[in-house]
Design an enzyme around this catalytic site. Sequence first.
Site, PDB file in Angstrom:
ATOM      1  N   ASN A 167       0.804  -1.235   0.000  1.00 36.80           N
ATOM      2  CA  ASN A 167       0.000   0.000   0.000  1.00 36.80           C
ATOM      3  C   ASN A 167       0.834   1.282   0.000  1.00 36.80           C
ATOM      4  OD1 ASN A 167       0.743  -0.485   2.633  1.00 36.80           O
ATOM      5  ND2 ASN A 167      -1.218   0.121   3.517  1.00 36.80           N
ATOM      6  N   LYS A 190      12.273  -7.953   1.338  1.00 36.35           N
ATOM      7  CA  LYS A 190      11.308  -8.651   0.485  1.00 36.35           C
ATOM      8  C   LYS A 190      10.074  -7.767   0.326  1.00 36.35           C
ATOM      9  CE  LYS A 190       7.740 -10.908   0.828  1.00 36.35           C
ATOM     10  NZ  LYS A 190       7.035 -10.375  -0.341  1.00 36.35           N
ATOM     11  N   PRO A 191       9.978  -7.085  -0.819  1.00 35.49           N
ATOM     12  CA  PRO A 191       8.810  -6.221  -1.021  1.00 35.49           C
ATOM     13  C   PRO A 191       7.588  -7.055  -1.381  1.00 35.49           C
ATOM     14  CG  PRO A 191      10.215  -6.172  -2.964  1.00 35.49           C
ATOM     15  CD  PRO A 191      10.903  -7.076  -1.966  1.00 35.49           C
ATOM     16  N   ALA A 192       6.399  -6.447  -1.348  1.00 37.70           N
ATOM     17  CA  ALA A 192       5.170  -7.150  -1.724  1.00 37.70           C
ATOM     18  C   ALA A 192       5.242  -7.548  -3.196  1.00 37.70           C
ATOM     19  CB  ALA A 192       3.966  -6.255  -1.486  1.00 37.70           C
ATOM     20  N   GLU A 266       4.505  -3.955  12.417  1.00 37.42           N
ATOM     21  CA  GLU A 266       3.532  -2.886  12.140  1.00 37.42           C
ATOM     22  C   GLU A 266       2.351  -3.576  11.486  1.00 37.42           C
ATOM     23  OE1 GLU A 266       3.783   0.162  13.041  1.00 37.42           O
ATOM     24  OE2 GLU A 266       5.897   0.433  13.488  1.00 37.42           O
ATOM     25  N   CYS A 300      -3.252   1.429   6.816  1.00 43.27           N
ATOM     26  CA  CYS A 300      -3.477   0.863   8.148  1.00 43.27           C
ATOM     27  C   CYS A 300      -3.993   1.932   9.094  1.00 43.27           C
ATOM     28  CB  CYS A 300      -2.186   0.268   8.677  1.00 43.27           C
ATOM     29  SG  CYS A 300      -0.829   1.425   8.602  1.00 43.27           S
ATOM     30  N   GLU A 397     -11.011  -4.741   9.306  1.00 44.87           N
ATOM     31  CA  GLU A 397     -10.260  -3.659   8.667  1.00 44.87           C
ATOM     32  C   GLU A 397     -10.754  -3.575   7.217  1.00 44.87           C
ATOM     33  OE1 GLU A 397      -6.040  -4.325   8.350  1.00 44.87           O
ATOM     34  OE2 GLU A 397      -5.641  -2.198   8.624  1.00 44.87           O
ATOM     35  N   SER A 457       0.887  10.528  10.649  1.00 41.69           N
ATOM     36  CA  SER A 457       2.212  10.059  10.213  1.00 41.69           C
ATOM     37  C   SER A 457       3.201  11.222  10.121  1.00 41.69           C
ATOM     38  CB  SER A 457       2.103   9.389   8.835  1.00 41.69           C
ATOM     39  OG  SER A 457       1.151   8.368   8.900  1.00 41.69           O
TER      40      SER A 457
HETATM   41  P1  NAP Z   1      -0.006  -9.146   4.073  1.00 44.48           P
HETATM   42  O1  NAP Z   1      -0.811 -10.073   3.250  1.00 44.48           O
HETATM   43  O2  NAP Z   1       0.224  -9.489   5.485  1.00 44.48           O
HETATM   44  O3  NAP Z   1       1.373  -8.986   3.285  1.00 44.48           O
HETATM   45  C1  NAP Z   1       2.395  -8.144   3.752  1.00 44.48           C
HETATM   46  C2  NAP Z   1       3.734  -8.705   3.316  1.00 44.48           C
HETATM   47  O4  NAP Z   1       3.903  -9.990   3.900  1.00 44.48           O
HETATM   48  C3  NAP Z   1       3.856  -8.920   1.806  1.00 44.48           C
HETATM   49  O5  NAP Z   1       5.177  -8.652   1.414  1.00 44.48           O
HETATM   50  C4  NAP Z   1       3.539 -10.400   1.655  1.00 44.48           C
HETATM   51  O6  NAP Z   1       4.070 -10.992   0.506  1.00 44.48           O
HETATM   52  C5  NAP Z   1       4.210 -10.942   2.897  1.00 44.48           C
HETATM   53  N1  NAP Z   1       3.722 -12.258   3.309  1.00 44.48           N
HETATM   54  C6  NAP Z   1       2.483 -12.785   3.159  1.00 44.48           C
HETATM   55  N2  NAP Z   1       2.449 -14.029   3.670  1.00 44.48           N
HETATM   56  C7  NAP Z   1       3.700 -14.285   4.164  1.00 44.48           C
HETATM   57  C8  NAP Z   1       4.300 -15.397   4.810  1.00 44.48           C
HETATM   58  N3  NAP Z   1       3.627 -16.501   5.084  1.00 44.48           N
HETATM   59  N4  NAP Z   1       5.605 -15.309   5.164  1.00 44.48           N
HETATM   60  C9  NAP Z   1       6.308 -14.194   4.906  1.00 44.48           C
HETATM   61  N5  NAP Z   1       5.800 -13.111   4.286  1.00 44.48           N
HETATM   62  C10 NAP Z   1       4.496 -13.154   3.932  1.00 44.48           C
HETATM   63  O7  NAP Z   1      -0.614  -7.690   4.099  1.00 44.48           O
HETATM   64  P2  NAP Z   1      -1.056  -6.809   2.850  1.00 44.48           P
HETATM   65  O8  NAP Z   1      -2.403  -7.259   2.441  1.00 44.48           O
HETATM   66  O9  NAP Z   1       0.014  -6.737   1.844  1.00 44.48           O
HETATM   67  O10 NAP Z   1      -1.117  -5.358   3.523  1.00 44.48           O
HETATM   68  C11 NAP Z   1      -2.220  -4.909   4.185  1.00 44.48           C
HETATM   69  C12 NAP Z   1      -2.057  -5.055   5.676  1.00 44.48           C
HETATM   70  O11 NAP Z   1      -0.883  -4.368   6.117  1.00 44.48           O
HETATM   71  C13 NAP Z   1      -3.189  -4.410   6.423  1.00 44.48           C
HETATM   72  O12 NAP Z   1      -3.615  -5.221   7.479  1.00 44.48           O
HETATM   73  C14 NAP Z   1      -2.581  -3.119   6.949  1.00 44.48           C
HETATM   74  O13 NAP Z   1      -3.215  -2.603   8.069  1.00 44.48           O
HETATM   75  C15 NAP Z   1      -1.189  -3.525   7.203  1.00 44.48           C
HETATM   76  N6  NAP Z   1      -0.313  -2.354   7.228  1.00 44.48           N
HETATM   77  C16 NAP Z   1       0.154  -1.931   8.437  1.00 44.48           C
HETATM   78  C17 NAP Z   1       0.947  -0.819   8.516  1.00 44.48           C
HETATM   79  C18 NAP Z   1       1.471  -0.351   9.840  1.00 44.48           C
HETATM   80  O14 NAP Z   1       2.412   0.429   9.840  1.00 44.48           O
HETATM   81  N7  NAP Z   1       0.920  -0.773  10.960  1.00 44.48           N
HETATM   82  C19 NAP Z   1       1.293  -0.120   7.350  1.00 44.48           C
HETATM   83  C20 NAP Z   1       0.801  -0.569   6.128  1.00 44.48           C
HETATM   84  C21 NAP Z   1      -0.006  -1.708   6.085  1.00 44.48           C
HETATM   85  P3  NAP Z   1       3.173 -11.125  -0.827  1.00 44.48           P
HETATM   86  O15 NAP Z   1       3.143  -9.779  -1.400  1.00 44.48           O
HETATM   87  O16 NAP Z   1       3.871 -12.099  -1.653  1.00 44.48           O
HETATM   88  O17 NAP Z   1       1.816 -11.587  -0.370  1.00 44.48           O
END
Ligand code: NAP
Length: 499
Positions: A167, A190-192, A266, A300, A397, A457
Amino acid sequence: MTVEAEITDPGERELLDRVPTQLLLGDGWTDAAGGARFAVTDPATGAVLAEVADAQPEDGERALAAADAAQASWAATPPRERGEILRRAFELVTARAEEFALLMTLEMGKPLAESRGEVAYGAEFLRWFSEEAPRISGRFATAPDGKSRLVVLKAPVGPSLFITPWNFPLAMATRKVAPAIAAGCTMVLKPAALTPLTALLFADVLREAGLPDGVLTVIPTTRAGAVTGPLIRDPRLRKLSFTGSTEVGRRLIADSAEQVLRVSMELGGNAPFLVFDDANLAKAVDGAVLAKMRNGGEACVAANRFLVQRGIAAEFTRRFTERIGRFRIGRGTEDGTTMGPLVDGATRDKVAQLVDGAVADGARLALGGRRVDGAGYFYEPTVLADVPADATILGEEIFGPVAPIVVFDTEEEAIEIANSTPFGLVSFAFTSDLNRGLRLAERLDTGMFGLNAGVVSNPAAPFGGVKQSGLGREGGFEGIEEYLETRYVNIADPFGPEE
Ligand code: NAP
């Protein structure tokens, strides 16, 4: 999305042709093992933007080996030198802001104006931590019994793994990379998988700024768990910093237990946005629009539940709905677009389900509520009024342009609803009563609090959550502590008998 499209704009094509699409390992840009690649697409059109190297477990192992090999010399690099690399990176990212903004808009979908905002925000972490690098210090004390001397030292934690979400493709990387560089840690990023291009361009800029080989490696992959799992269990890794969902974060904390890794998390939020009868209504509406619609709600820190006191609920809903109705959907590169698509089909399906569920739970649709037909993952900006306090949507969320409004009567009731969630990332409140503001600051379960402010932020402030929203802080003076460990030396009594 079934529509196939192509990139026809010459400026976009030229930029995409220049962005690195290989892995960055210890000795430079490299193909993935077996030559695997994956497509990165534009969520507004479905066009393939680039084919990026798809890291395999053996590439992850090479990345960690490089980080481990570079750690000792990087830790010994003078803090001023590390700070100057960050400062040069800040200048370079700022000079190339338009490139970063366009690239983010292409791979993530947000309007260009928002991408420019993220570049400025993300770059600011580079500047902030360039200033923090030479200020790392310890302390010297006389032991309470007056005998020995106590020296407290700060040392870099060591090789760190960063896993970032889609995001905020630049800022979520700079918020980790900048303090780690300042502290003297080497890194594997490791980026998304949805947005690896911004991270690759950023890595290229860091190399240009003088970051030595091996200090940062970048491994985009479609096999997140298979590639990062072995690294998390490897004793050479000393730190994991993750930004993403609570669900994945929880699993990574469990995996990190094996090596007792330092972790920063985070995670997700469920931000309440409180508006009291005594609030300046115009400012509250401005703040609400910002808190909900920044990044199309895919943040988030996005306001997830609007709690409005009964006396102004009707007028707030009317004005807020009118403002949300002005948002113009389109590809983020088009003039006049103020809201882009959601990032993918699954995200849009989830948003649609939550809205349908809220209506079934008794909410009134004041605006929007539908997918937009045609190419791209667009969803209408949506306002849900009179949402019952037990509606399912309030516990989830949303991560989209949907604003549920709940009416409350008393401050006590508002605090109770606000705190009735396992999350605690950020809260917002609008009130003209400063005493009430202070009471809320102390009683809301939240890592961050916007008082008469729709944005919190700031690179100079500690970003992070309480409860299931995370562990640790990014930014501020606190941010660098996540990458330092404390060591202590006891020096025997210098005045003691010499025998
Ligand atoms: P996500 O599905 O948890 O993915 C985040 C990252 O983790 C991606 O790089 C993803 O890779 C990786 N990942 C997924 N499964 C994994 C596993 N089993 N092992 C290691 N890495 C893994 O979250 P998202 O949908 O991308 O992002 C949205 C979430 O992030 C929301 O809940 C949001 O609130 C939260 N967020 C929090 C903050 C904060 O500062 N608190 C800031 C921004 C976002 P892939 O891309 O390959 O799936």
